[in-house]
Design a protein around this motif. Structure first.
Motif, PDB file in Angstrom:
ATOM      1  N   GLU A 133       0.836  -1.202   0.000  1.00  0.00           N
ATOM      2  CA  GLU A 133       0.000   0.000   0.000  1.00  0.00           C
ATOM      3  C   GLU A 133       0.876   1.260   0.000  1.00  0.00           C
ATOM      4  N   LEU A 134       1.940   1.243   0.772  1.00  0.00           N
ATOM      5  CA  LEU A 134       2.852   2.386   0.773  1.00  0.00           C
ATOM      6  C   LEU A 134       3.522   2.558  -0.583  1.00  0.00           C
ATOM      7  N   ASP A 135       3.821   1.447  -1.245  1.00  0.00           N
ATOM      8  CA  ASP A 135       4.414   1.527  -2.587  1.00  0.00           C
ATOM      9  C   ASP A 135       3.484   2.249  -3.557  1.00  0.00           C
ATOM     10  N   LYS A 136       2.184   2.044  -3.398  1.00  0.00           N
ATOM     11  CA  LYS A 136       1.213   2.739  -4.254  1.00  0.00           C
ATOM     12  C   LYS A 136       1.293   4.252  -4.035  1.00  0.00           C
ATOM     13  N   GLY A 139       4.377   5.596  -5.581  1.00  0.00           N
ATOM     14  CA  GLY A 139       4.232   5.752  -7.028  1.00  0.00           C
ATOM     15  C   GLY A 139       3.507   7.041  -7.390  1.00  0.00           C
ATOM     16  N   LYS A 140       2.464   7.362  -6.639  1.00  0.00           N
ATOM     17  CA  LYS A 140       1.737   8.614  -6.887  1.00  0.00           C
ATOM     18  C   LYS A 140       2.614   9.826  -6.578  1.00  0.00           C
ATOM     19  N   ALA A 141       3.385   9.713  -5.522  1.00  0.00           N
ATOM     20  CA  ALA A 141       4.235  10.838  -5.132  1.00  0.00           C
ATOM     21  C   ALA A 141       5.337  11.105  -6.146  1.00  0.00           C
ATOM     22  N   ALA A 142       5.810  10.048  -6.825  1.00  0.00           N
ATOM     23  CA  ALA A 142       6.896  10.212  -7.796  1.00  0.00           C
ATOM     24  C   ALA A 142       6.514  11.212  -8.888  1.00  0.00           C
ATOM     25  N   LYS A 143       5.257  11.139  -9.340  1.00  0.00           N
ATOM     26  CA  LYS A 143       4.775  12.052 -10.390  1.00  0.00           C
ATOM     27  C   LYS A 143       4.850  13.505  -9.911  1.00  0.00           C
ATOM     28  N   THR A 168      -1.115  13.461   3.960  1.00  0.00           N
ATOM     29  CA  THR A 168      -2.270  13.325   4.861  1.00  0.00           C
ATOM     30  C   THR A 168      -2.917  11.959   4.705  1.00  0.00           C
ATOM     31  N   GLU A 169      -3.034  11.493   3.460  1.00  0.00           N
ATOM     32  CA  GLU A 169      -3.638  10.178   3.202  1.00  0.00           C
ATOM     33  C   GLU A 169      -2.784   9.058   3.798  1.00  0.00           C
ATOM     34  N   VAL A 170      -1.469   9.173   3.643  1.00  0.00           N
ATOM     35  CA  VAL A 170      -0.574   8.144   4.186  1.00  0.00           C
ATOM     36  C   VAL A 170      -0.701   8.076   5.703  1.00  0.00           C
ATOM     37  N   LYS A 171      -0.713   9.228   6.352  1.00  0.00           N
ATOM     38  CA  LYS A 171      -0.828   9.246   7.815  1.00  0.00           C
ATOM     39  C   LYS A 171      -2.158   8.661   8.269  1.00  0.00           C
TER      40      LYS A 171
END
Length: 484
Positions: A133-136, A139-143, A168-171
């Motif tokens: 889930e963190l990898d997802k 991936g979004k953050a890379a963009k 915020t979503e990750v936390k």
């Protein structure tokens, strides 16, 4: 008859296995642990299972890897629960958790976490669900990280906004994960990695925000996410990372501040014996070995409040005796303490000098030996320092450590050492009994030179300083006093 008995014994053994030999995913119960792992993309090599303990990792087990990447780790004693790593050479392939003692994992070197499949281990299933889930999110953050590099202000601002939303979503995901999986080692591990959310600083009466609020809040709540009842955390990397940061980074490195943080931390670790033992030992070893001036006060604090009480039960009588001896020698020499008195005779053995009776603004106690190579280099520099500051209130009480005075006197004459020169040679007259002296023990002289800077009341201001550092400190002290 013997053949029949052997046959019957084998039959009974087979029946016992059939009746009581519980099978678990194809693993026989005779092994206390059995980890079957396949890593596609490696073959015909050796893999190691390495366990974490505090800040270090140690090799725990070894397995040969076949042509298809299969390996198996087994043992007759259970593995300690915690985080482990699969290692080839000096490279880590991936981490895994050992709570269940028998399980299987399959993955591929092309995408270790993404291809991970787990059988028989809830903890590892949870861990890799979390990692995927963190990898997802990554991936979004890379963009947006790429867009942030743009020269276009609007695009840069958009990237910042989106990255903030992702954070915020990750936390929120981490919090939900921890709450949904309470009691598991993985949830406790993830929770300990979570950063503290610091609220906005309040506005003071003068209309300005409290500039210290965020630091104070962050430090006060920094340990909140550690479950101090779970001793298994000591066998993950997160526990040491958190407590070392709390003590070494978030606490001012002066004894009074460290005492408060150390005692606060250790009060929390009392909830688990393993955490308490590790933390007490780590703090003591860290500051006992420190080369930073004044940090020996932490060793004294630990000895006085933990080792020499009933709190520590893992040391034997020999270790206790050594700690007590070190404590007794160190405590009187802490910064701020009145230096132990020394009463010795001069080179002619006819005039006695009493350290505590010296009338001086500053005094350097310089304990040295003419046969010490380092002393031969330092002593002339120290004398230059004395000449520089002697008219500004500095005296040097130079103590020779040798029992034979010939080389000592020769060195004094050669270098024209005009400060106070004293020693305790057997050449002393009979009235030595009137001036008992034990400076070697009192000043813990296990090596030379020993240098202590004292104030006018003979309290220790500094120690363990080189001549250049001592020069800087004396200059600062004298200038500050002149300006004050």
């Amino acid at each position: 008859l013997r053949s029949t008995n052997v046959h019957m014994n084998r039959l009974v053994g087979l029946l016992m296995v059939c009746l009581f030999g519980i099978q678990f995913n194809g693993f026989a119960q005779k092994d206390a642990y059995r980890l079957k792992i396949q890593v596609k993309g490696i073959s015909d090599t050796i893999c190691y299972l390495a366990n974490y303990y505090g800040k270090n990792q140690y090799y725990k087990d070894t397995s040969e890897v076949d042509a298809d990447g299969n390996m198996e780790f087994t043992g007759s004693d259970p593995l300690e629960e915690g985080m482990y790593s699969l290692v080839i050479g000096t490279s880590k392939l991936f981490d895994l958790f050992v709570v269940e003692q028998q399980f299987a994992m399959t993955t591929d070197t092309s995408n270790t976490s993404g291809m991970m499949q787990v059988k028989g281990s809830k903890e590892n299933q949870l861990f890799y669900d979390y990692v995927k889930e963190l990898d997802k999110y990554q991936g979004k953050a890379a963009k947006w990280n790429e867009q942030y590099k743009s020269e276009d202000k609007a695009k840069k601002d958009e990237a910042i906004e989106q990255l903030t939303l992702l954070d915020t979503e990750v936390k929120a995901y981490q919090k939900q994960f921890v709450e949904a999986n309470k009691g598991t080692l993985v949830a406790n591990f993830v929770n300990a990695t979570r950063e503290i959310v610091v609220p906005e600083a309040p506005v003071l009466e003068n209309g300005k925000k409290d500039s210290l609020f965020q630091y104070k809040y962050y430090k006060e709540h920094f340990l909140d996410n550690i479950d101090f009842t779970d001793g298994r955390l000591i066998r993950t990397p997160v526990y040491h990372q958190k407590v070392s940061r709390y003590i070494e980074k978030l606490t001012y490195q002066i004894p009074d501040s460290l005492y408060i943080s150390i005692d606060n931390l250790l009060d929390k670790t009392r909830a688990n014996y393993d955490l308490f033992r590790y933390t007490v030992s780590w703090i003591t070893n860290t500051y006992e070995k420190s080369n930073v001036m004044g940090m020996d006060a932490i060793f004294v604090h630990m000895a006085e409040n933990y080792y020499l009480t009933d709190d520590v039960d893992w040391t034997d009588s020999t270790q206790n005796a050594k700690i007590k001896e070190r404590y007794i020698k160190t405590k009187p020499l802490l910064i701020g303490k009145v230096a132990p008195n020394i009463i010795l005779a001069d080179t002619a053995q006819d005039k006695w000098y009493n350290l505590h009776q010296l009338d001086s603004e500053y005094t350097i106690v310089y304990i040295w030996s003419p046969t010490c190579g380092h002393c031969k280099k330092v002593t002339p520099k120290m004398h230059d320092l004395y000449l520089k500051y002697k008219d500004k209130g500095l005296k040097v009480f130079a103590v020779g450590t040798e029992f034979e005075n010939k080389e000592w006197k020769k060195f004094i004459d050669k270098h024209n050492l005009t400060w106070i020169n004293v020693s305790d040679s057997p050449e002393y007259p009979n009235n030595i009994k009137d001036h008992p002296n034990n400076f070697r023990t009192n000043y813990d002289v296990f090596s030379t030179p020993k240098i202590y800077l004292l104030d006018k009341d003979k309290k220790i201001i500094a120690k363990k300083l080189e001549d250049e550092q001592l020069d800087d400190l004396l200059g600062k002290l004298i200038n500050d006093k002149k300006e004050g």
